[in-house]
Structures are given as C-alpha cells and as structure tokens.
Design a protein around this motif. Structure first.
Motif, short mmCIF file in Angstrom:
data_model
loop_
_atom_site.label_atom_id
_atom_site.label_comp_id
_atom_site.label_asym_id
_atom_site.label_seq_id
_atom_site.Cartn_x
_atom_site.Cartn_y
_atom_site.Cartn_z
N LEU A 25 1.48 44.60 11.74
CA LEU A 25 2.18 45.19 12.70
C LEU A 25 2.03 46.63 13.23
CD1 LEU A 25 3.59 43.96 15.59
CD2 LEU A 25 5.82 44.50 14.47
N LYS A 26 2.48 47.47 12.47
CA LYS A 26 2.04 49.02 12.22
C LYS A 26 0.48 49.20 12.67
CE LYS A 26 2.90 53.56 10.87
NZ LYS A 26 3.93 54.39 10.29
N GLN A 27 -0.26 48.52 11.70
CA GLN A 27 -1.87 48.89 11.95
C GLN A 27 -2.26 48.45 13.14
OE1 GLN A 27 -4.22 46.49 9.23
NE2 GLN A 27 -5.58 48.48 8.75
N MET A 28 -1.77 47.30 13.91
CA MET A 28 -2.29 47.06 14.98
C MET A 28 -1.67 47.96 16.13
SD MET A 28 -0.92 42.89 15.32
CE MET A 28 -1.90 41.50 14.41
N TYR A 29 -0.60 48.58 16.05
CA TYR A 29 -0.25 49.50 16.92
C TYR A 29 -1.12 50.84 16.96
CZ TYR A 29 3.83 47.09 19.16
OH TYR A 29 4.76 46.38 20.06
N VAL A 30 -1.37 51.20 15.53
CA VAL A 30 -1.97 52.37 15.36
C VAL A 30 -3.51 52.27 15.71
CG1 VAL A 30 -2.79 53.90 13.43
CG2 VAL A 30 -0.30 53.15 13.51
N ARG A 31 -4.16 51.08 15.23
CA ARG A 31 -5.59 50.98 15.35
C ARG A 31 -5.82 50.51 16.73
NH1 ARG A 31 -8.31 47.46 11.15
NH2 ARG A 31 -9.94 47.77 12.45
N GLY A 32 -4.74 49.93 17.63
CA GLY A 32 -4.88 49.60 19.17
C GLY A 32 -5.49 50.68 19.92
N ILE A 33 -4.99 52.08 19.73
CA ILE A 33 -4.97 53.12 20.32
C ILE A 33 -5.78 53.90 19.61
CG2 ILE A 33 -3.21 52.82 21.96
CD1 ILE A 33 -1.57 54.65 20.28
N ALA A 34 -6.32 53.53 18.50
CA ALA A 34 -7.04 54.68 17.39
C ALA A 34 -8.29 55.47 18.22
CB ALA A 34 -7.40 54.17 16.47
N GLY A 35 -8.94 54.62 18.98
CA GLY A 35 -10.21 55.37 19.71
C GLY A 35 -9.92 56.39 20.72
N VAL A 36 -8.79 56.15 21.43
CA VAL A 36 -8.23 57.37 22.37
C VAL A 36 -7.54 58.52 21.77
CG1 VAL A 36 -6.67 57.74 24.32
CG2 VAL A 36 -7.93 55.52 24.38
#
Length: 266
Positions: free
Chosen positions: A217-228
């Motif tokens: 779950l944490k990875q989803m939140y972190v990687r979901g906006i990683a590009g920006v």
C-alpha cells in the motif's frame, strides 16, 4: 538511544532516542537545547535508525517526533558554519527525507512544536502528520537567503496545493496547528499531552495490517506520484546547489528572522 529502547539499537548517540511500543518504533530527535537542529550527528543517527527499523521484521510502523519544545528547526547553522559545504555534502549522502519515503513501513510524524525549513521537509516526508496544539510550521528558506533542497517544492504542493505551497514558501509566514489542519498539512490536532499516545495509537492500527499488504500500500502511494515527485526533486536539487550561500551569511539572516518571530518559537 533512550533507556526504553528494546530492539535494533543504534550506536550510542543520545541525539536520537528509540523506544518500542509493541510493533511501533518511536524515534525522537533529542537536541532540545537547539530545537532539534539537524547536526551531522543527528541526521546520520536518524538515517541509520530508519535503516535499522526497515530491516527489523518486528517493527511494523514508525513514529517520528522531537523532544520538546520543538519538532525540528532545520539546519544546524553553527555546525554548518564550522564545516562549510562539507555539512551539506554529508547530508546529501544521508538524506533523511528520502530515507523516510523509501522506508517500506509507514512513518507518522508527531509534530510537537516548531517545525521550520529542513524540519518541515522532514515532516513532509512522513506518510502523514498529526500535530500538537503547540505546533507551528514555516518554510523560511527564502527569508534566510537559501533555497530548499530537501524536497519542499516537491512535497509541500502535494499536501496543501500549488498556490498555498507557493504562498508559504514565498512569504515565510508561520502557520499554527489549527490552520495547518484546515489546509491539509496535518490530518489531526490533539492536546499536547495526548500527542505521542495518539500517534502510537494510529501506528498500532497500521501494525495490525499484514506487513506485506501495508508495504504494498505504501509503495502504491509513493510510486503512484513518483514521476512528478522525482522530476520536482531533480529541479529543486539543481537550482538549490547553484544558489547555496556562504554559511556565515545564512547564519546572520536566520538570526534576523528568528528574532522577528521569537514569540512563535516558544
């Protein structure tokens, strides 16, 4: 390390206290005499402690706080004056903000008091924040003549929106706990004496979730906006490095700002 530490000891550096409450590890920045300013000893100890917590399967969540009366005042200017640019070079190698974000386990920031400049950047790296009624926040980088380099311009807009982030960074205005909750900087404000207990309570709820599920779950939140986020961090680092002032000038300007805002540092 503190007398209540139970597992995963960090080498004996009293600048950082570590104590376990079941599956929750509480890390406390412990330089109250200088409002937990980030000396090399403190940020190196915090960086190491985050790594230890990440590797300990018995730790399921982390609470990060400061010894009263402050959460963190940011750069240790006295030490930065002594070490010069080596201070910033050492921090770049042990970037606590990035380490908090990279941790597989959630990190709750329990903001107990003044949270300024680099201290605010540490807070922003946490998954979410709860605050004491005594907490105050400010991005005073520009007012003291330095540009943020710890993720402020990447992470503050994600919490409060682009326009509010620009306002806070450009004015350096101080935000109290109630306003911080209204603008989304913190998720909850509690009486000062309830802060740590409430943070541990929330962390214990997190610890009830299977570790792999929570890590995902944490990875989803972190990687979901990683590009920006990564693009914004790259721009921030590039421009900040090109505009680093000499540390004597920085110390003088910060002293002026601190004097003007003295009542809000109490």
């Amino acid at each position: 390390v503190g007398p209540g530490q139970q597992r995963g000891e960090v080498p004996a550096l009293m600048v950082l206290l570590s104590e376990d409450h079941g599956a929750v590890r509480v890390l406390t920045m412990n330089r109250p005499e200088v409002r937990n300013a980030l000396s090399t000893e403190l940020f190196e100890a915090l960086y190491a402690a985050l790594g230890v917590a990440d590797a300990d399967d018995e730790v399921r969540a982390v609470v990060l706080t400061g010894a009263d009366p402050a959460f963190c005042a940011g750069v240790d200017l006295k030490q930065a004056q002594q070490l010069g640019m080596d201070y910033f070079g050492r921090f770049d190698k042990m970037n606590c903000m990035n380490a908090i974000v990279a941790l597989r386990k959630p990190v709750i920031g329990a903001v107990n008091g003044a949270t300024f400049t680099g201290g605010l950047e540490i807070a922003l790296a946490c998954d979410f924040l709860i605050a004491s009624e005594r907490a105050v926040f400010a991005d005073t980088h520009a007012r003291v003549g330095i540009l943020p380099g710890g993720g402020m311009t990447a992470r503050l807009p994600q919490r409060v929106g682009a326009a509010m982030a620009r306002r806070l960074s450009m004015t350096g205005e101080v935000v109290d706990a109630a306003r911080a909750e209204r603008i989304g900087l913190v998720t909850e404000v509690v009486p000062h004496e309830r802060l740590l207990g409430r943070a541990v309570e929330l962390a214990a709820q997190i610890a009830e979730v299977p570790a792999d599920t929570m890590a995902g779950l944490k990875q989803m939140y972190v990687r979901g906006i990683a590009g920006v986020t990564d693009a914004a961090l790259a721009v921030e680092h590039e421009i900040a490095r090109a505009h680093r002032p000499d540390t004597d000038t920085l110390a003088a300007r910060k002293a002026e700002v601190t004097a003007r805002n003295k009542s809000q540092f109490q």
